[in-house]
Motif scaffolding. Structure first.
Motif, mmCIF file in Angstrom:
data_model
loop_
_atom_site.group_PDB
_atom_site.id
_atom_site.type_symbol
_atom_site.label_atom_id
_atom_site.label_comp_id
_atom_site.label_asym_id
_atom_site.label_seq_id
_atom_site.Cartn_x
_atom_site.Cartn_y
_atom_site.Cartn_z
ATOM 1 N N UNK A 1 9.414 71.355 52.172
ATOM 2 C CA UNK A 1 9.057 71.738 53.541
ATOM 3 C C UNK A 1 7.561 71.524 53.788
ATOM 4 N N UNK A 2 6.729 71.968 52.872
ATOM 5 C CA UNK A 2 5.284 71.878 53.090
ATOM 6 C C UNK A 2 4.793 70.429 52.994
ATOM 7 N N UNK A 3 5.395 69.635 52.135
ATOM 8 C CA UNK A 3 5.009 68.227 52.072
ATOM 9 C C UNK A 3 5.448 67.517 53.353
ATOM 10 N N UNK A 4 6.664 67.815 53.826
ATOM 11 C CA UNK A 4 7.152 67.206 55.066
ATOM 12 C C UNK A 4 6.230 67.555 56.238
ATOM 13 N N UNK A 5 5.692 68.789 56.269
ATOM 14 C CA UNK A 5 4.772 69.197 57.336
ATOM 15 C C UNK A 5 3.484 68.381 57.273
ATOM 16 N N UNK A 6 2.984 68.147 56.060
ATOM 17 C CA UNK A 6 1.769 67.345 55.897
ATOM 18 C C UNK A 6 1.993 65.908 56.367
ATOM 19 N N UNK A 7 3.168 65.353 56.018
ATOM 20 C CA UNK A 7 3.468 63.974 56.419
ATOM 21 C C UNK A 7 3.579 63.884 57.939
ATOM 22 N N UNK A 8 4.271 64.840 58.554
ATOM 23 C CA UNK A 8 4.438 64.827 60.013
ATOM 24 C C UNK A 8 3.088 64.933 60.720
ATOM 25 N N UNK A 9 2.191 65.745 60.180
ATOM 26 C CA UNK A 9 0.864 65.890 60.792
ATOM 27 C C UNK A 9 0.069 64.597 60.661
ATOM 28 N N UNK A 10 0.138 63.963 59.481
ATOM 29 C CA UNK A 10 -0.628 62.727 59.247
ATOM 30 C C UNK A 10 -0.087 61.573 60.077
ATOM 31 N N UNK A 11 1.216 61.547 60.298
ATOM 32 C CA UNK A 11 1.834 60.453 61.053
ATOM 33 C C UNK A 11 2.044 60.804 62.525
ATOM 34 N N UNK A 12 1.426 61.884 62.929
ATOM 35 C CA UNK A 12 1.484 62.314 64.336
ATOM 36 C C UNK A 12 2.918 62.512 64.810
ATOM 37 N N UNK A 13 3.642 63.300 64.038
ATOM 38 C CA UNK A 13 4.992 63.688 64.434
ATOM 39 C C UNK A 13 6.102 62.909 63.764
ATOM 40 N N UNK A 14 5.794 61.737 63.252
ATOM 41 C CA UNK A 14 6.849 60.955 62.591
ATOM 42 C C UNK A 14 6.879 61.346 61.113
ATOM 43 N N UNK A 15 7.738 62.299 60.801
ATOM 44 C CA UNK A 15 7.760 62.839 59.449
ATOM 45 C C UNK A 15 8.763 62.159 58.543
ATOM 46 N N UNK A 16 9.161 62.888 57.525
ATOM 47 C CA UNK A 16 10.146 62.392 56.560
ATOM 48 C C UNK A 16 11.562 62.625 57.087
ATOM 49 N N UNK A 17 12.536 61.848 56.616
ATOM 50 C CA UNK A 17 13.937 62.130 56.969
ATOM 51 C C UNK A 17 14.318 63.541 56.517
ATOM 52 N N UNK A 18 15.224 64.180 57.253
ATOM 53 C CA UNK A 18 15.617 65.547 56.916
ATOM 54 C C UNK A 18 16.208 65.656 55.519
ATOM 55 N N UNK A 19 16.888 64.586 55.084
ATOM 56 C CA UNK A 19 17.516 64.619 53.755
ATOM 57 C C UNK A 19 16.652 63.921 52.712
ATOM 58 N N UNK A 20 15.341 63.877 52.944
ATOM 59 C CA UNK A 20 14.454 63.130 52.052
ATOM 60 C C UNK A 20 14.512 63.642 50.622
#
Length: 561
Positions: free
Chosen positions: A476-495
């Motif tokens: 969850x916390x890594x996905x939040x970091x990715x979404x912030x860095x990519x301006x909303x385009x995060x990881x797939x939900x089943x990553x």
């Protein structure tokens, strides 16, 4: 439409001359008598051949008595299993094919025990393994893996230098066989162990053509780079060496049991072992030791121990173990009889060399260790990297390099020292990766002047992958970091992490190869890759190109911050 092929098991025989008389003489007379064998000499094949047909008959099935005791109803049903064996000589080599129970007529002593496995290591696709049986020497452990859809051999967790592959099956690479002659795109498969099980031509000419195609592969091709480790376990064929090994084993058999000799089920009769309800061992005696439910190793070792010194191994080789499908162990219940020596495994050391007895044959299991490690490392170092990283300016620091990559390679995200905090990693947290590629590969970057920093890099990858696989909080916390860095385009939900790339600047820009990578790092890299691949994570190693530091107008090289 009549099928042109049929799935059969092909054996290659050793020590049999390519004549009909020699083939007939090689068979066991008592087995032929048991099946009331008939013989024919096929004329239409154009090669020397013998056909044996018969049947294994049982007047009353073994379960009839149990049915009566359970229900009080008398039942009497016979069992009759057909058996046929075709032996034929093609280009000087003798082969055998069993139909129904006919495979039981092939004497074990004549089988080339590496035939099927050698073919599989050359032609089965390493990325589409469907079944694999491996044995751990000294541990008495056999691992059986079945994956109908196929999987990469490296995802199966094989420890190349410590396990002996005994059977290998999977999809075949392109080969001119009857199965693909009319439709080259048709997918075929093979299972190789002692024998080779695959679809073979039914018509005589097709069958012989298929056998020749198989022989050509064995004669002209080397094992696939992804499967060459299968043949790194070297058979000990030198007669003087075997004599020394058997002398050591003979001494070991004369001692009180201490766990150094273990039970080993012959791999080509595993199904028979599972079906057996009684076992009878006969070692240099008219009397036989009988046991129910499982093979009695203690009895066999006791019989071997009382033999005259120097004759114990021979007594086991000539002794027999018979399996029965019913606990009463009548002759009508016999499944199969083999040499007692095939039922034990043992390790013997000669100086610093280690040998292993399995299925009645000796193998050296450590000789190719370094070659195995190097071979695996070579496969991991990518010739055509899946990631495109910019050159590293010599003199620049690792953090500066990582931070510069997104500017030069759009789509990459830098997470150097941007750690993820979890309940398990409270202090500094865990660094998931230095760079995240556009296709979500975890890229671990390191400049290495020695093996110690690479050991840390490989450990970092294991911790990162474990965190993403097993910690919902970490994901969850890594996905939040990715979404912030990519301006909303995060990881797939089943990553889930599916790829790790180790990007290494070696010394001062030396090209990264198996020759230049530190030997100790090769060992730790391979160990790390095995663990990650067993978790379904692909591993790739790439070298980072180096470029000199830019020169200022004063002639002084400017170092990166």
């Amino acid at each position: 439409m009549t099928a042109r092929t049929s799935k059969r098991t092909l054996y290659r025989l050793k020590g049999v001359s390519p004549t009909a008389d020699s083939m007939f003489d090689a068979l066991y007379a008592d087995q032929l008598e048991r099946v009331h064998a008939d013989f024919d000499i096929p004329e239409n094949l154009g090669v020397p051949a013998v056909l044996v047909t018969g049947s294994f008959e049982q007047p009353v099935a073994s379960w009839c008595d149990e049915i009566f005791r359970t229900t009080g109803i008398e039942v009497s049903r016979p069992v009759n299993r057909s058996a046929a064996l075709l032996m034929l000589a093609v280009d000087g080599e003798v082969y055998a094919i069993g139909y129904d129970q006919g495979f039981r007529l092939v004497p074990d002593r004549l089988k080339d025990h590496r035939f099927g496995l050698s073919f599989a290591s050359r032609r089965v696709d390493p990325g589409r393994i469907r079944d694999l049986v491996s044995h751990t020497p000294g541990g008495g452990r056999t691992d059986i893996t079945l994956i109908p859809s196929g999987a990469s051999v490296w995802s199966l967790g094989i420890v190349e230098h410590a396990q002996i592959v005994r059977r290998l099956g999977g999809h075949l690479d392109d080969i001119p066989l009857t199965i693909s002659r009319d439709n080259p795109a048709k997918i075929s498969s093979a299972e190789g162990g002692v024998g080779l099980r695959m679809r073979l031509g039914v018509e005589g000419a097709d069958l012989i053509a298929d056998i020749r195609a198989i022989a050509r592969v064995l004669r002209e091709e080397k094992p696939s780079p992804g499967l060459e480790f299968v043949e790194h376990v070297v058979p000990a064929d030198d007669s003087s060496l075997v004599t020394r090994l058997e002398a050591n084993l003979d001494d070991l058999l004369g001692q009180e049991p201490d766990g150094k000799i273990r039970v080993a089920v012959p791999i080509d009769y595993w199904d028979d072992y599972m079906a057996a309800r009684a076992f009878r061992a006969r070692i240099n005696s008219d009397a036989a030791g009988r046991s129910t439910d499982d093979f009695d190793l203690e009895y066999v070792l006791c019989r071997a121990r009382i033999q005259r010194a120097g004759s114990r191994v021979a007594a086991l080789r000539e002794g027999t173990v018979t399996l029965y499908r019913h606990s009463r162990a009548d002759r009508a219940d016999e499944i199969w009889t083999s040499s007692a020596l095939r039922w034990i495994e043992a390790e013997v050391f000669l100086d610093s060399r280690r040998f292993f007895l399995m299925d009645g044959h000796w193998y050296e299991i450590d000789q190719e260790y370094l070659k195995t490690i190097r071979s695996h490392a070579e496969r991991l170092i990518a010739d055509n990297p899946s990631v495109e990283l910019p050159p590293w300016v010599l003199g620049g620091k690792e953090r500066s390099y990582n931070e510069s990559v997104p500017d030069q390679r759009p789509g990459y995200v830098c997470f150097d020292r941007d750690n993820v905090q979890t309940a398990l990693h409270r202090g500094n947290g865990v660094e998931i990766c230095d760079l995240l590629s556009p296709d979500n590969a975890l890229v671990m970057v390191k400049r290495a002047k020695g093996s110690d920093v690479l050991s840390h890099l490989f450990s970092q990858a294991l911790v990162a992958v474990q965190t993403l696989r097993n910690s919902p909080e970490g994901r969850k916390r890594f996905a939040e970091k990715v979404a912030a860095a990519r301006k909303g385009r995060g990881l797939p939900k089943d990553f889930q992490p599916s790829k790790v790339v180790f990007a290494i600047l070696l010394k001062d820009g030396t090209d990264l190869t198996a020759d230049t990578l530190f030997p100790f790092s090769q060992v730790t890299l391979v160990q790390t890759a095995r663990m990650l691949e067993a978790w379904g994570v692909q591993v790739e190693v790439v070298g980072i190109a180096a470029t000199p530091s830019p020169v200022t107008s004063t002639g002084v090289r400017r170092l990166a911050a």
